[in-house]
Design an enzyme around this catalytic site. Structure first.
Site, PDB file in Angstrom:
ATOM      1  N   ASN A  95       0.650  -1.224   0.083  1.00 38.56           N
ATOM      2  CA  ASN A  95       0.121  -0.049  -0.142  1.00 38.56           C
ATOM      3  C   ASN A  95       0.881   1.240  -0.022  1.00 38.56           C
ATOM      4  O   ASN A  95       1.945   1.112   0.596  1.00 38.56           O
ATOM      5  CB  ASN A  95      -1.009  -0.046   1.410  1.00 38.56           C
ATOM      6  CG  ASN A  95      -1.938  -1.040   0.949  1.00 38.56           C
ATOM      7  OD1 ASN A  95      -2.141  -1.605  -0.190  1.00 38.56           O
ATOM      8  ND2 ASN A  95      -2.542  -1.405   2.354  1.00 38.56           N
ATOM      9  N   ASP A  97      -0.550   4.173   1.010  1.00 33.34           N
ATOM     10  CA  ASP A  97      -1.639   5.327   1.625  1.00 33.34           C
ATOM     11  C   ASP A  97      -1.016   5.514   2.892  1.00 33.34           C
ATOM     12  O   ASP A  97      -1.667   6.672   3.543  1.00 33.34           O
ATOM     13  CB  ASP A  97      -3.081   4.745   1.877  1.00 33.34           C
ATOM     14  CG  ASP A  97      -3.102   3.414   2.742  1.00 33.34           C
ATOM     15  OD1 ASP A  97      -1.908   3.192   3.503  1.00 33.34           O
ATOM     16  OD2 ASP A  97      -3.792   2.379   2.434  1.00 33.34           O
ATOM     17  N   HIS A 112       5.754  -0.600  -2.565  1.00 33.22           N
ATOM     18  CA  HIS A 112       5.475   0.246  -3.915  1.00 33.22           C
ATOM     19  C   HIS A 112       5.541   1.937  -3.635  1.00 33.22           C
ATOM     20  O   HIS A 112       5.062   2.613  -4.384  1.00 33.22           O
ATOM     21  CB  HIS A 112       4.042  -0.198  -4.236  1.00 33.22           C
ATOM     22  CG  HIS A 112       4.086  -1.709  -4.680  1.00 33.22           C
ATOM     23  ND1 HIS A 112       2.873  -2.516  -4.656  1.00 33.22           N
ATOM     24  CD2 HIS A 112       5.264  -2.318  -5.220  1.00 33.22           C
ATOM     25  CE1 HIS A 112       3.172  -3.569  -5.194  1.00 33.22           C
ATOM     26  NE2 HIS A 112       4.452  -3.574  -5.547  1.00 33.22           N
ATOM     27  N   SER A 179      -4.450  -9.512  -3.799  1.00 30.77           N
ATOM     28  CA  SER A 179      -5.392 -10.264  -4.753  1.00 30.77           C
ATOM     29  C   SER A 179      -4.069 -11.171  -5.312  1.00 30.77           C
ATOM     30  O   SER A 179      -4.393 -12.126  -6.032  1.00 30.77           O
ATOM     31  CB  SER A 179      -5.838  -9.467  -5.764  1.00 30.77           C
ATOM     32  OG  SER A 179      -4.957  -8.739  -6.361  1.00 30.77           O
TER      33      SER A 179
HETATM   34  P1  NAD Z   1      -5.871  -5.542  -5.156  1.00 30.71           P
HETATM   35  O1  NAD Z   1      -6.767  -4.320  -5.345  1.00 30.71           O
HETATM   36  O2  NAD Z   1      -5.561  -6.355  -6.221  1.00 30.71           O
HETATM   37  O3  NAD Z   1      -6.753  -6.750  -4.335  1.00 30.71           O
HETATM   38  C1  NAD Z   1      -7.343  -6.267  -3.091  1.00 30.71           C
HETATM   39  C2  NAD Z   1      -7.767  -7.816  -2.201  1.00 30.71           C
HETATM   40  O4  NAD Z   1      -8.273  -7.166  -1.012  1.00 30.71           O
HETATM   41  C3  NAD Z   1      -8.634  -8.449  -2.958  1.00 30.71           C
HETATM   42  O5  NAD Z   1      -8.229  -9.791  -2.870  1.00 30.71           O
HETATM   43  C4  NAD Z   1     -10.079  -8.393  -2.010  1.00 30.71           C
HETATM   44  O6  NAD Z   1     -10.658  -9.754  -1.916  1.00 30.71           O
HETATM   45  C5  NAD Z   1      -9.355  -8.246  -0.809  1.00 30.71           C
HETATM   46  N1  NAD Z   1     -10.221  -7.439   0.264  1.00 30.71           N
HETATM   47  C6  NAD Z   1     -11.115  -6.322   0.042  1.00 30.71           C
HETATM   48  N2  NAD Z   1     -11.691  -5.918   1.014  1.00 30.71           N
HETATM   49  C7  NAD Z   1     -11.244  -6.691   2.078  1.00 30.71           C
HETATM   50  C8  NAD Z   1     -11.089  -6.418   3.394  1.00 30.71           C
HETATM   51  N3  NAD Z   1     -11.909  -5.680   4.136  1.00 30.71           N
HETATM   52  N4  NAD Z   1     -10.085  -7.237   4.286  1.00 30.71           N
HETATM   53  C9  NAD Z   1      -9.339  -7.985   3.734  1.00 30.71           C
HETATM   54  N5  NAD Z   1      -9.053  -8.240   2.302  1.00 30.71           N
HETATM   55  C10 NAD Z   1     -10.056  -7.472   1.446  1.00 30.71           C
HETATM   56  O7  NAD Z   1      -4.842  -5.160  -4.142  1.00 30.71           O
HETATM   57  P2  NAD Z   1      -3.334  -5.637  -4.131  1.00 30.71           P
HETATM   58  O8  NAD Z   1      -3.199  -7.039  -4.232  1.00 30.71           O
HETATM   59  O9  NAD Z   1      -2.782  -4.733  -2.810  1.00 30.71           O
HETATM   60  O10 NAD Z   1      -2.679  -4.976  -5.507  1.00 30.71           O
HETATM   61  C11 NAD Z   1      -2.801  -3.978  -6.171  1.00 30.71           C
HETATM   62  C12 NAD Z   1      -1.788  -2.963  -6.256  1.00 30.71           C
HETATM   63  O11 NAD Z   1      -2.308  -1.572  -6.145  1.00 30.71           O
HETATM   64  C13 NAD Z   1      -0.848  -3.036  -4.877  1.00 30.71           C
HETATM   65  O12 NAD Z   1       0.483  -2.205  -5.309  1.00 30.71           O
HETATM   66  C14 NAD Z   1      -1.469  -1.943  -4.037  1.00 30.71           C
HETATM   67  O13 NAD Z   1      -0.596  -1.439  -2.962  1.00 30.71           O
HETATM   68  C15 NAD Z   1      -1.866  -0.850  -4.755  1.00 30.71           C
HETATM   69  N6  NAD Z   1      -2.998  -0.274  -4.261  1.00 30.71           N
HETATM   70  C16 NAD Z   1      -2.927   0.373  -3.129  1.00 30.71           C
HETATM   71  C17 NAD Z   1      -3.895   0.740  -2.332  1.00 30.71           C
HETATM   72  C18 NAD Z   1      -3.570   1.537  -0.937  1.00 30.71           C
HETATM   73  O14 NAD Z   1      -2.514   2.362  -0.758  1.00 30.71           O
HETATM   74  N7  NAD Z   1      -4.620   1.574   0.039  1.00 30.71           N
HETATM   75  C19 NAD Z   1      -5.070   0.835  -2.714  1.00 30.71           C
HETATM   76  C20 NAD Z   1      -5.335   0.288  -4.033  1.00 30.71           C
HETATM   77  C21 NAD Z   1      -4.278  -0.367  -4.777  1.00 30.71           C
END
Ligand code: NAD
Length: 230
Positions: A95, A97, A112, A179
């Site tokens: 993340n 954030d 990242h 994911s």
């Molecule tokens: P992803 O969006 O591909 O997958 C999110 C996963 O979280 C899914 O498998 C989903 O089933 C699960 N999920 C949803 N709600 C949940 C909950 N309440 N508790 C537990 N699990 C839950 O995210 P990723 O695998 O992190 O990959 C995406 C890329 O984009 C990464 O680099 C990620 O860090 C980045 N990203 C970061 C943020 C952030 O900083 N918050 C947000 C979006 C994407």
């Protein structure tokens, strides 16, 4: 299987976008995923930045505004509390954030990058700023770049090797809300498995790596962490 972090010494929490879903930060994929609205080729890759840095910054300032309104959730807080009791605990997060740090965690490896850091490669400077919006254009006309690993970027070697080191030495590995499709981050859980760590996946949905885990908790991050950390 009844597992409690108290029975382990070298703990790694490996977190993805689902960790922050309960804080209101949109995930990239799945329901409400941000890439349904925004094409990453226009807003989140080096080519896009070279072509039109203002458009890329409009998107990143929009993300700063959204994420800036979000607070750490119970899951972030439980992990931060764990760090006080277990000094050999590390968060390896995908993340950007900054919510783990906002919850009080110090030992955080950001694979990242961070939405709250910017860099200027020409002069080799990085800085942290929570300005929202951030005025990215400098007096000489050049732009600060978000210090984020965009699509097509390599991971920072030193950051990746820190993550590999802690994961290869952990005895408890807890994957939360990822994911498991973004590489090379998605390969890191295999190192924990090879190290003989107990591997737990917290995710309401099955992932391509689910079969690797000794225990899967198909529930929201905070609910599962209450169970593991109490
Ligand atoms: P992803 O969006 O591909 O997958 C999110 C996963 O979280 C899914 O498998 C989903 O089933 C699960 N999920 C949803 N709600 C949940 C909950 N309440 N508790 C537990 N699990 C839950 O995210 P990723 O695998 O992190 O990959 C995406 C890329 O984009 C990464 O680099 C990620 O860090 C980045 N990203 C970061 C943020 C952030 O900083 N918050 C947000 C979006 C994407």
């Amino acid at each position: 299987m009844d597992v409690n972090v108290a029975n382990y010494e070298r703990i790694v929490f490996f977190t993805g976008a689902g960790m922050s879903a309960e804080s209101g930060v949109p995930t990239y994929r799945g329901a409400g995923g941000i890439w349904k609205e925004y094409d990453y080729l226009t807003y989140a890759c080096q080519d896009a930045f070279d072509r039109d840095p203002s458009a890329v910054w409009d998107f990143h300032n929009y993300r700063r505004e959204l994420v800036g309104q979000c607070q750490p959730n119970l899951g972030h807080k439980l992990i931060a509390a764990c760090e006080k009791n277990y000094p050999a605990m590390t968060i390896v997060t995908q993340n950007i954030d900054g919510l783990h740090q906002l919850a009080g965690s110090n030992s955080v490896i950001e694979l990242h990058g961070s939405l709250w850091r910017v860099r200027d490669e020409r002069i080799g400077v990085r800085k942290t700023t929570r300005d929202s919006p951030f005025d990215a254009q400098q007096s000489n006309g050049s732009f600060w770049r978000p210090d984020i690993v965009w699509f097509g970027d390599m991971l920072d070697e030193a950051v990746l090797s820190d993550a590999v080191r802690v994961i290869s030495n952990c005895d408890l590995f807890v994957s939360i809300g990822t994911s498991a499709v973004v590489y090379p981050a998605a390969q890191l859980p295999l190192l924990a498995k090879d190290a003989g760590a107990l591997c737990i996946e917290i995710n309401p949905e099955e992932t391509p790596l689910s079969s690797l885990y000794d225990l899967t908790l198909r529930t929201a991050a905070s609910t599962a962490l209450e169970q593991l950390c109490s």
